[in-house]
Write a protein that holds these residues in place. Structure first.
Motif, short mmCIF file in Angstrom:
data_model
loop_
_atom_site.label_atom_id
_atom_site.label_comp_id
_atom_site.label_asym_id
_atom_site.label_seq_id
_atom_site.Cartn_x
_atom_site.Cartn_y
_atom_site.Cartn_z
N VAL A 97 0.85 -1.20 0.00
CA VAL A 97 0.00 0.00 0.00
C VAL A 97 0.88 1.25 0.00
CG1 VAL A 97 -1.82 1.25 1.20
CG2 VAL A 97 -1.85 -1.23 1.17
N ARG A 98 1.97 1.19 0.75
CA ARG A 98 2.91 2.33 0.77
C ARG A 98 3.50 2.57 -0.62
NH1 ARG A 98 8.76 2.23 2.48
NH2 ARG A 98 9.39 4.42 2.44
N LEU A 99 3.81 1.50 -1.36
CA LEU A 99 4.32 1.65 -2.73
C LEU A 99 3.29 2.30 -3.64
CD1 LEU A 99 6.25 -1.64 -3.62
CD2 LEU A 99 7.18 0.64 -3.22
N ILE A 100 2.05 1.86 -3.52
CA ILE A 100 0.98 2.46 -4.33
C ILE A 100 0.85 3.94 -4.00
CG2 ILE A 100 -1.49 2.42 -4.84
CD1 ILE A 100 -1.43 -0.60 -4.17
N SER A 101 0.89 4.26 -2.72
CA SER A 101 0.77 5.65 -2.29
C SER A 101 1.92 6.49 -2.83
CB SER A 101 0.73 5.72 -0.76
OG SER A 101 0.66 7.05 -0.31
N ALA A 102 3.13 5.93 -2.81
CA ALA A 102 4.29 6.65 -3.33
C ALA A 102 4.14 6.91 -4.82
CB ALA A 102 5.56 5.86 -3.05
N PHE A 103 3.68 5.90 -5.55
CA PHE A 103 3.48 6.08 -6.99
C PHE A 103 2.44 7.15 -7.28
CE2 PHE A 103 1.13 5.12 -10.88
CZ PHE A 103 2.15 5.18 -11.81
#
Length: 426
Positions: free
Chosen positions: A261-267
């Motif tokens: 989820v953190r990766l999606i948020s960063a993207f």
């Protein structure tokens, strides 16, 4: 007295003088202004603090190693006395409730898109948070000791961590706090809290009292925070020793988030919004290498206008490519938490999670005796929900998903996030 003995005597005397200067003028703040609110110190009686004479006796030695060992004990006694002197500080501070100013109402683009959640928060703690914290810390400690889980840097000592890798550890000497910030895990608001507490940023000659009044550019300005990687310039060869003293005495905390989820948020934050800096540093490269765009648009506005911007699929390829980190380490927004905060080398007193941010923040401020001095700002509405994972990964090949999980597996395990089985099975 021989010349050698005299030399040793004056060497020890001079070193002692330097240590005393550092202790009593710690970071330009007098000892009487130091506040310590560690979780463990509040659970122990202060009656056991002994006089300093025992520590002073340890200074008689024939080498620097013996001397520095004595300094550890000596500083422990001094910190204990300061704690006794300051245990009643700030009890009568008026509670401040954050108010959204007109300037913040307009805000930055990212903050406008996300918006604030001004829902009323309960002042009651309905969970056994002490038990929850113990469970989180025990899980972390057991995995750090488990030889079957291996990842880069796990088995090195704190002394072996390069200073440049300690740049996420923010120190507040006024209140005895060390915060390891993790981008995309409410770090903007925690940085705001630390600025208010440390009074490191001024507004017309006065420190900020309302976290939301602090401009975003000041929040993320490196000069606004005193971090461990700055110790070398200030303390020289004593820096690692002083870090260890502060790690022992201060309350250390971090907040984590489901890694995917953190990766999606960063993207979403860096590539779905028009961010010129990230587009030029990463976006153009991703387009060239993974989207077959030989001549990417020269600016982010042109990229958005033509629809030539990085896709999530290309972003995942970028993360999985071994050449990526051969060129340069991962950016902090998608670097693994274990590489940012070194949880196997630093014994954190509090582990919070974005998924329980409101309750965890409230509980942490109570543990620090700061609930009447500062209030955690209203959380962003979390529009990157874990339920979105399957949608985001729908077009990502199953083998890529498995490789991505292995890349972030230590974060899943260390911080108690379940393995996303539905994303990793055919």
């Amino acid at each position: 007295m021989t010349k050698l003995k005299m030399f040793r005597f004056f060497l020890i005397l001079g070193s002692l003088f330097m240590i005393l200067l550092i202790i009593f003028y710690w970071d330009d703040v007098g000892a009487a202004q130091l506040y310590f609110h560690s979780v463990s110190s509040k659970q122990q009686s202060l009656s056991h603090f002994a006089s300093l004479s025992a520590a002073e006796q340890t200074f008689h030695g024939s080498n620097i190693k013996t001397f520095m060992s004595g300094v550890d004990e000596f500083t422990d006694k001094i910190f204990s006395k300061v704690l006794v002197q300051n245990q009643t500080v700030n009890k009568n501070d008026n509670q401040r409730t954050p108010q959204l100013s007109n300037k913040q109402a307009s805000g930055q683009l990212e903050e406008i898109i996300r918006g604030y959640d001004w829902a009323t928060r309960s002042t009651r703690i309905n969970m056994d948070y002490m038990k929850l914290q113990n469970e989180r810390k025990q899980m972390l400690h057991s995995l750090c000791r488990n030889s079957t889980l291996q990842f880069s840097g796990k088995n090195r000592s704190f002394e072996d961590i390069p200073n440049k890798e300690l740049d996420h550890l923010i120190v507040d000497d006024r209140h005895g706090i060390i915060y390891c910030y993790v981008p995309k895990v409410a770090c903007t608001n925690w940085k705001r809290i630390l600025i208010v507490l440390s009074q490191s940023v001024q507004n017309n000659g006065k420190p900020y009292s309302n976290p939301l009044d602090i401009p975003r550019e000041n929040v993320h300005n490196t000069s606004s925070h005193f971090t461990f990687n700055k110790f070398w310039k200030r303390y020289g060869k004593f820096s690692k020793h002083l870090m260890k003293i502060k790690l022992k005495k201060y309350t250390k905390f971090l907040f984590t988030r489901d890694p995917f989820v953190r990766l999606i948020s960063a993207f979403r934050s860096k590539f779905e919004l028009e961010n010129e800096g990230f587009y030029k540093e990463f976006g153009m490269q991703i387009l060239k290498l993974y989207s077959n765009v030989t001549e990417p648009p020269a600016s982010v506005s042109e990229a958005f206008a033509t629809g030539n911007k990085p896709s999530f699929n290309a972003f995942v390829q970028y993360l999985l490519d071994p050449e990526t980190e051969r060129r340069v380490p991962f950016n902090e927004h998608w670097r693994q938490v274990y590489r940012l905060c070194h949880p196997c080398q630093i014994n954190y007193d509090f582990i919070g999670k974005l998924e329980t941010l409101t309750e965890d923040a409230e509980y942490l401020l109570q543990l620090l005796n700061l609930e009447n001095k500062v209030q955690f700002p209203p959380s962003y509405r979390n529009r990157t929900a874990s339920s979105w994972e399957e949608d985001w990964f729908a077009k990502i090949p199953i083998e890529w998903r498995r490789k991505l999980y292995r890349l972030y597996e230590p974060d899943f395990l260390l911080f108690g996030y379940p393995k996303p089985e539905s994303l990793l099975q055919d």
